[in-house]
Design an enzyme around this catalytic site. Structure first.
Site, short mmCIF file in Angstrom:
data_model
loop_
_atom_site.label_atom_id
_atom_site.label_comp_id
_atom_site.label_asym_id
_atom_site.label_seq_id
_atom_site.Cartn_x
_atom_site.Cartn_y
_atom_site.Cartn_z
N HIS A 1 0.84 -1.20 0.00
CA HIS A 1 0.00 0.00 0.00
C HIS A 1 0.87 1.24 0.00
CE1 HIS A 1 -4.40 -0.80 0.89
NE2 HIS A 1 -3.89 -2.02 0.81
N THR B 1 1.45 -4.02 -7.83
CA THR B 1 0.87 -3.60 -9.11
C THR B 1 1.95 -3.01 -10.00
OG1 THR B 1 -1.24 -3.14 -8.02
CG2 THR B 1 -0.91 -2.17 -10.20
N GLY C 1 -4.52 -3.47 -9.32
CA GLY C 1 -4.38 -2.24 -8.55
C GLY C 1 -5.68 -1.56 -8.15
N GLU C 2 -5.55 -0.65 -7.19
CA GLU C 2 -6.63 0.23 -6.76
C GLU C 2 -6.16 1.67 -6.86
OE1 GLU C 2 -5.58 -1.93 -4.04
OE2 GLU C 2 -7.12 -3.47 -4.05
N GLY D 1 -12.61 -12.12 -10.78
CA GLY D 1 -13.62 -12.45 -11.79
C GLY D 1 -13.18 -13.61 -12.65
N VAL E 1 -13.03 -14.17 -15.95
CA VAL E 1 -12.21 -13.93 -17.15
C VAL E 1 -10.75 -13.78 -16.76
CG1 VAL E 1 -11.78 -12.37 -19.07
CG2 VAL E 1 -14.14 -12.94 -18.43
N THR F 1 -9.26 -13.33 -2.68
CA THR F 1 -9.63 -13.08 -1.29
C THR F 1 -10.95 -13.78 -0.98
OG1 THR F 1 -10.75 -11.03 -1.93
CG2 THR F 1 -8.45 -10.86 -1.22
#
Length: 332
Positions: A39, A74, A106-107, A178, A180, A195
């Site tokens: 982070h 990331t 990433g976020e 997800g 894909v 997670t």
């Protein structure tokens, strides 16, 4: 076969020296590896920390003996993939056979700080997989003693190599939430990271990952499936719920968080979380056996590495209780 239950070192919540000491304490109680969060900012101002993951991972390597990796970094905005490849190769050389490289898309909380345009999810995922290609090229070329180059849609790499490499390149795991992305991960990397989520969603991810692996000509049963599992344990149910609401309201948020840019913005959203929002999202209980059963369900789904994050500040008590009452009862 021994069960692999590791400790999640949450660097957005604990100062680096404390995080390292807790990881060493976890190992003394039977935890078998460390996943450290990457982070630049904490989720909430009250969490109060965000140390540099690569420095902490090096310290973790000195204080522990199990596997270690960033879960996840990331290599697309703050970092060019060449720099992540160099950091990972150096850890692999320092701690042979112990380091793995976890990669995600990433976020905004962490990545927007360098001022780049923050794209929609499909572009972020495409950037991530191109970054993986760059890292794999550097690992393979460097082990073969040759320079490599890359010119793609998002990244360029002039002719170069990594001059410090372990004898075997670190395994690369991709974070997916997800189907894909999970399928692409199966085709392109060594393992999957995700997670905690409802069982049907996790089962679908594992199925898609296995499909992608077979499409890539590999045996999915031999590829690591890694889970970071958030939970709240405390001496009483009331304390466990209070810890969840105060320390980790993330676990009760039922909306996407990847576009939130500021811990202070996140703090405002966290005020909407109520106790009932955690249902089906995160186990909150004072009963170690309730947590043991939940961890076992995830192992039975097919995960072979689980890293636990107890959301309270009661880390030492959690490690002692789980080391004594939970870990010995788990089975692969």
């Amino acid at each position: 076969m021994p069960v692999h239950i590791g400790y999640a070192a949450m660097l957005e919540r604990f100062p680096p020296a404390e995080a390292v000491a807790l990881a060493a304490l976890a190992e003394s109680h039977g935890f078998t590896g460390v996943m450290a969060s990457d982070h630049f900012q904490p989720w909430l101002p009250a969490q109060g920390q965000s140390s540099f993951v690569w420095s902490v991972l090096a310290a973790l390597g000195e204080r522990t003996t199990g596997d270690l990796g960033p879960g996840v970094t990331t290599p697309t905005f703050r970092w060019h993939p060449a720099m992540v490849a160099q950091a990972s190769a150096t850890l692999g050389a320092l701690y042979p056979g112990r380091h793995w490289l976890g990669i995600g898309s990433g976020e905004a909380l962490n990545e927007h700080i360098v001022g780049h345009y923050w794209p929609e999810a499909p572009e972020r995922i495409n950037r991530m997989f191109e970054a993986v290609d760059v890292i794999k090229k550097l690992f393979a070329g460097s082990l073969a003693g040759r320079d490599v180059r890359h010119s793609g849609q998002y990244f360029k790499l002039e002719s170069t190599r990594l001059w410090t490499m372990p004898a075997v390149a670190p395994q690369i795991f991709v974070a997916a939430s997800g189907p894909v992305t999970a399928r692409r991960a199966g085709r392109n990397v060594d393992g999957l990271i995700t997670t905690g989520a409802p069982a049907e969603r996790l089962a679908a991810l594992l199925t898609r990952f296995a499909e992608g692996a077979r499409e890539g000509g590999r045996d999915p049963s031999k590829m690591p499936k890694v889970l970071q599992l958030h939970l709240s344990w405390a001496a009483t149910d009331e304390e466990a719920m209070r810890n969840a609401l105060v320390e980790w309201p993330n676990g009760g948020m039922r909306f996407a968080r990847s576009d939130i840019r500021s811990p202070f913005e996140f703090e405002q959203l966290a005020r909407t979380v109520r106790a009932e929002d955690f249902k089906g999202q995160m186990v909150i209980s004072a009963d170690p056996d309730v947590h043991r059963a939940d961890i076992q369900r995830h192992l039975d789904l097919g995960f072979d590495r689980v890293y636990l994050h107890n959301v309270g500040r009661n880390q030492a008590e959690f490690l002692e209780v789980f080391g004594r009452e939970v870990l010995p009862a788990l089975r692969a």
